[in-house]
Design an enzyme around this catalytic site. Structure first.
Site, mmCIF file in Angstrom:
data_model
loop_
_atom_site.group_PDB
_atom_site.id
_atom_site.type_symbol
_atom_site.label_atom_id
_atom_site.label_comp_id
_atom_site.label_asym_id
_atom_site.label_seq_id
_atom_site.Cartn_x
_atom_site.Cartn_y
_atom_site.Cartn_z
ATOM 1 N N LYS A 107 0.836 -1.209 0.000
ATOM 2 C CA LYS A 107 0.000 0.000 0.000
ATOM 3 C C LYS A 107 0.872 1.261 0.000
ATOM 4 O O LYS A 107 0.620 2.195 -0.755
ATOM 5 C CB LYS A 107 -0.935 0.011 1.228
ATOM 6 C CG LYS A 107 -1.845 -1.193 1.303
ATOM 7 C CD LYS A 107 -2.785 -1.135 2.491
ATOM 8 C CE LYS A 107 -2.113 -1.149 3.843
ATOM 9 N NZ LYS A 107 -1.419 -2.426 4.177
ATOM 10 N N ARG B 6 -10.203 0.083 8.726
ATOM 11 C CA ARG B 6 -9.670 -1.227 9.084
ATOM 12 C C ARG B 6 -10.708 -2.096 9.766
ATOM 13 O O ARG B 6 -10.425 -3.238 10.101
ATOM 14 C CB ARG B 6 -8.510 -1.044 10.046
ATOM 15 C CG ARG B 6 -7.168 -1.102 9.345
ATOM 16 C CD ARG B 6 -6.113 -0.882 10.391
ATOM 17 N NE ARG B 6 -4.910 -1.589 10.122
ATOM 18 C CZ ARG B 6 -3.892 -1.077 9.440
ATOM 19 N NH1 ARG B 6 -3.970 0.109 8.900
ATOM 20 N NH2 ARG B 6 -2.794 -1.771 9.278
ATOM 21 N N ARG C 149 11.521 -5.778 5.113
ATOM 22 C CA ARG C 149 11.354 -4.347 4.800
ATOM 23 C C ARG C 149 12.355 -3.495 5.585
ATOM 24 O O ARG C 149 12.607 -3.746 6.762
ATOM 25 C CB ARG C 149 9.940 -3.899 5.154
ATOM 26 C CG ARG C 149 9.784 -2.376 5.034
ATOM 27 C CD ARG C 149 8.360 -1.932 5.069
ATOM 28 N NE ARG C 149 7.631 -2.386 6.233
ATOM 29 C CZ ARG C 149 6.324 -2.236 6.378
ATOM 30 N NH1 ARG C 149 5.619 -1.654 5.419
ATOM 31 N NH2 ARG C 149 5.717 -2.673 7.454
#
Ligand code: AP5
Length: 211
Positions: free
Chosen positions: A16, A92, A126
């Site tokens: 995202k 969410r 990441r």
């Protein structure tokens, strides 16, 4: 579409943030991200809100959702100042989706579809550049400049244990939100498991083809 008002939905690690950076550049709109806003305000005192913990940090470090009251206020404020936007990390749960309906109209809800095995690999690998905010991956997208490589940091909630909890919270709370937009007919799915440039090609086409 000139300045879309859109959601980008997907599990933790679906890409995202990576795709939102391209969308904001291409369409000249705001990137409204609850995750970044909360990370910048991790120590905010929320004890007066009748919440279980006193700061967002305690929820985030465990991979739990920060209470709706805190997050709704952040989004309401950010959207009131934006013409076009890509909203990343919100809604969410179904309560947040209801709240959002009272705040704004949407042109599109775009869902990045990625398998769970790939998500764990992406999140544990990441790395972030604290100076620019750029997102890298140790294997898929390492920086070319060794100076940048030396200063990369890992996000505190990207440990394997917290990632598993974030994925559980996603399945329980956010998958019903995806079903909600699908039932409403506003959801567009993109295969998020392709290489980042191929995902971007599909994302861009999908936005351009939205009325
Ligand atoms: P948040 O910051 O929103 O995190 P998230 O949803 O878990 O998503 P991520 O930022 O981890 O992943 P991403 O999809 O942006 O992936 P990225 O592009 O970085 O939320 C964090 C916490 O804040 C929550 O747990 C919660 O506590 C709280 N919170 C936030 N919003 C809330 C809300 N609305 N209500 C309540 N609480 C809230 O990519 C991941 C990695 O993969 C990178 O290394 C990247 O380089 C790599 N990558 C990306 N695309 C590809 C590709 N196509 N191929 C290969 N690698 C790729």
């Amino acid at each position: 579409m000139a300045q879309p008002r859109m959601l980008i939905l997907g599990a933790p690690g679906a890409g995202k943030g990576t795709q939102s950076a391209k969308i904001t550049d291409e369409f000249d709109i705001d990137h409204v991200t609850t995750g970044d806003a909360l990370r910048a305000n991790k120590e905010m005192d929320i004890s007066e809100m009748d919440t279980e913990y006193d700061t967002p940090r305690e929820y985030m470090d465990q991979g739990e959702l920060v209470p709706d009251e805190v997050v709704n206020a952040i989004v309401d404020e950010a959207l009131s100042q934006a013409d076009g936007f890509v909203l990343d990390g919100y809604p969410r749960n179904l309560e947040q989706a209801d709240e959002l309906e009272d705040m704004t109209d949407l042109d599109l809800a775009l869902y990045l579809d990625v398998s769970e095995e790939e998500l764990v690999h992406r999140l544990t690998g990441r790395r972030l550049d604290p100076e620019t905010g750029d997102i890298y991956h140790v294997e898929y997208n390492p920086p070319e400049d060794p100076e940048v490589e030396d200063r990369l940091e890992q996000r505190e909630d990207d440990t394997e244990e917290t990632v598993k909890e974030r994925l559980r919270v996603f399945r329980e709370n956010t998958e019903p939100v995806i079903d909600h937009y699908e039932d409403e007919g506003s959801l567009e799915r993109v295969d998020g498991e392709q290489a980042p440039e191929d995902v971007w090609e599909d994302v861009k086409k999908t936005i351009e083809n939205t009325d």
